[in-house]
Design a protein around this motif. Structure first.
Motif, PDB file in Angstrom:
ATOM      1  N   GLN A  69      23.169 -19.953 129.193  1.00  0.00           N
ATOM      2  CA  GLN A  69      23.181 -19.444 127.707  1.00  0.00           C
ATOM      3  C   GLN A  69      22.127 -18.454 127.467  1.00  0.00           C
ATOM      4  OE1 GLN A  69      25.309 -20.457 125.208  1.00  0.00           O
ATOM      5  NE2 GLN A  69      24.434 -18.451 124.420  1.00  0.00           N
ATOM      6  N   LYS A  70      20.869 -18.555 128.288  1.00  0.00           N
ATOM      7  CA  LYS A  70      19.847 -17.657 128.006  1.00  0.00           C
ATOM      8  C   LYS A  70      20.319 -16.192 128.411  1.00  0.00           C
ATOM      9  CE  LYS A  70      15.879 -20.847 128.148  1.00  0.00           C
ATOM     10  NZ  LYS A  70      14.928 -21.372 129.083  1.00  0.00           N
ATOM     11  N   CYS A  71      21.114 -16.237 129.440  1.00  0.00           N
ATOM     12  CA  CYS A  71      21.535 -15.227 130.157  1.00  0.00           C
ATOM     13  C   CYS A  71      22.481 -14.515 129.307  1.00  0.00           C
ATOM     14  CB  CYS A  71      22.238 -15.389 131.671  1.00  0.00           C
ATOM     15  SG  CYS A  71      20.815 -15.892 132.738  1.00  0.00           S
ATOM     16  N   ILE A  72      23.650 -15.235 128.669  1.00  0.00           N
ATOM     17  CA  ILE A  72      24.335 -14.727 127.949  1.00  0.00           C
ATOM     18  C   ILE A  72      23.862 -14.170 126.418  1.00  0.00           C
ATOM     19  CG2 ILE A  72      26.367 -15.168 126.313  1.00  0.00           C
ATOM     20  CD1 ILE A  72      27.209 -17.447 128.490  1.00  0.00           C
ATOM     21  N   ASP A  73      22.783 -14.818 126.190  1.00  0.00           N
ATOM     22  CA  ASP A  73      22.021 -14.031 124.919  1.00  0.00           C
ATOM     23  C   ASP A  73      21.217 -12.850 125.311  1.00  0.00           C
ATOM     24  OD1 ASP A  73      22.670 -16.343 123.344  1.00  0.00           O
ATOM     25  OD2 ASP A  73      20.640 -17.248 123.835  1.00  0.00           O
ATOM     26  N   CYS A  74      20.678 -12.727 126.439  1.00  0.00           N
ATOM     27  CA  CYS A  74      20.326 -11.538 127.001  1.00  0.00           C
ATOM     28  C   CYS A  74      21.357 -10.318 127.055  1.00  0.00           C
ATOM     29  CB  CYS A  74      19.560 -11.638 128.376  1.00  0.00           C
ATOM     30  SG  CYS A  74      17.958 -12.380 128.258  1.00  0.00           S
ATOM     31  N   LEU A  75      22.478 -10.870 127.652  1.00  0.00           N
ATOM     32  CA  LEU A  75      23.452  -9.817 127.846  1.00  0.00           C
ATOM     33  C   LEU A  75      24.082  -9.290 126.511  1.00  0.00           C
ATOM     34  CD1 LEU A  75      25.627  -8.347 129.475  1.00  0.00           C
ATOM     35  CD2 LEU A  75      27.016 -10.597 129.318  1.00  0.00           C
ATOM     36  N   ASP A  76      24.197 -10.127 125.542  1.00  0.00           N
ATOM     37  CA  ASP A  76      24.598  -9.929 124.188  1.00  0.00           C
ATOM     38  C   ASP A  76      23.685  -8.998 123.423  1.00  0.00           C
ATOM     39  OD1 ASP A  76      26.997 -11.253 124.325  1.00  0.00           O
ATOM     40  OD2 ASP A  76      26.004 -13.040 123.142  1.00  0.00           O
ATOM     41  N   MET A  77      22.413  -9.141 123.769  1.00  0.00           N
ATOM     42  CA  MET A  77      21.226  -8.390 123.115  1.00  0.00           C
ATOM     43  C   MET A  77      21.365  -6.844 123.798  1.00  0.00           C
ATOM     44  SD  MET A  77      17.115  -8.341 123.374  1.00  0.00           S
ATOM     45  CE  MET A  77      17.035  -8.030 124.960  1.00  0.00           C
ATOM     46  N   LEU A  78      21.639  -6.839 124.908  1.00  0.00           N
ATOM     47  CA  LEU A  78      21.720  -5.565 125.883  1.00  0.00           C
ATOM     48  C   LEU A  78      23.115  -4.714 125.098  1.00  0.00           C
ATOM     49  CD1 LEU A  78      20.961  -6.265 129.490  1.00  0.00           C
ATOM     50  CD2 LEU A  78      19.669  -4.708 127.879  1.00  0.00           C
ATOM     51  N   LEU A  79      24.405  -5.518 124.976  1.00  0.00           N
ATOM     52  CA  LEU A  79      25.514  -5.034 124.410  1.00  0.00           C
ATOM     53  C   LEU A  79      24.877  -4.363 122.831  1.00  0.00           C
ATOM     54  CD1 LEU A  79      28.209  -7.407 125.742  1.00  0.00           C
ATOM     55  CD2 LEU A  79      27.779  -4.947 126.203  1.00  0.00           C
ATOM     56  N   TYR A  80      24.427  -5.296 122.162  1.00  0.00           N
ATOM     57  CA  TYR A  80      24.112  -4.599 120.847  1.00  0.00           C
ATOM     58  C   TYR A  80      23.191  -3.477 120.750  1.00  0.00           C
ATOM     59  CZ  TYR A  80      22.193  -4.865 115.883  1.00  0.00           C
ATOM     60  OH  TYR A  80      22.076  -4.441 114.554  1.00  0.00           O
ATOM     61  N   ASP A  81      22.334  -3.341 121.639  1.00  0.00           N
ATOM     62  CA  ASP A  81      21.427  -2.257 121.684  1.00  0.00           C
ATOM     63  C   ASP A  81      22.488  -1.038 122.204  1.00  0.00           C
ATOM     64  OD1 ASP A  81      19.267  -3.347 121.088  1.00  0.00           O
ATOM     65  OD2 ASP A  81      18.531  -3.895 122.945  1.00  0.00           O
ATOM     66  N   LEU A  82      23.351  -1.061 123.143  1.00  0.00           N
ATOM     67  CA  LEU A  82      24.241  -0.252 123.431  1.00  0.00           C
ATOM     68  C   LEU A  82      25.044   0.473 122.284  1.00  0.00           C
ATOM     69  CD1 LEU A  82      24.706  -0.953 127.290  1.00  0.00           C
ATOM     70  CD2 LEU A  82      23.346   1.002 126.311  1.00  0.00           C
ATOM     71  N   GLN A  83      25.973  -0.701 121.738  1.00  0.00           N
ATOM     72  CA  GLN A  83      27.001  -0.341 121.084  1.00  0.00           C
ATOM     73  C   GLN A  83      26.715  -0.485 119.543  1.00  0.00           C
ATOM     74  OE1 GLN A  83      29.424  -3.815 122.460  1.00  0.00           O
ATOM     75  NE2 GLN A  83      30.464  -2.380 123.762  1.00  0.00           N
TER      76      GLN A  83
END
Length: 118
Positions: free
Chosen positions: A98-112
């Protein structure tokens, strides 16, 4: 019941079934021809082994659990403790994922940027 008949009932590869046999998880020896013949008790045991495998329990813990099953005295509390230990380990893995997914979501948010429609 022979190996092919058992595999028609359970989703097991030859290697998995053989590993259960080699680990000595059944209460009787192989038949004279060297092949395992499964009786009703074996099928019940195999159902448990499949379940323990599907939840990701390693062979050492499976052997321990089956040892508790074979014991003459009630080992319910030890079986419960072993299952709870495994459950806790699964929860820890889940939380890490879940922590990995949260980090991934943060990266996607920063990009998109925010993709929410208001």
């Amino acid at each position: 019941m022979n190996r092919k008949e058992v595999q028609a009932w359970f989703p097991l590869r030859d290697e998995e079934l053989q590993s259960f046999e080699q680990a000595g998880l059944y209460d009787h020896p192989k038949a004279e021809n060297g092949l395992m013949e499964y009786d009703d008790k074996d099928i019940k045991r195999l159902s448990l082994l499949v379940t323990l495998t599907q939840i990701g329990m390693n062979m050492e813990d499976i052997k321990t659990y089956i040892g508790y099953e074979r014991c003459d005295i009630d080992q319910k509390s030890k079986k419960v403790l072993l299952l709870k230990k495994h459950r806790q380990a699964l929860l820890e893995k889940l939380h890490d994922q879940q922590k990995c997914i949260d980090c991934l979501d943060m990266l996607l948010y920063d990009l998109q940027g925010c993709c929410c429609k208001r």
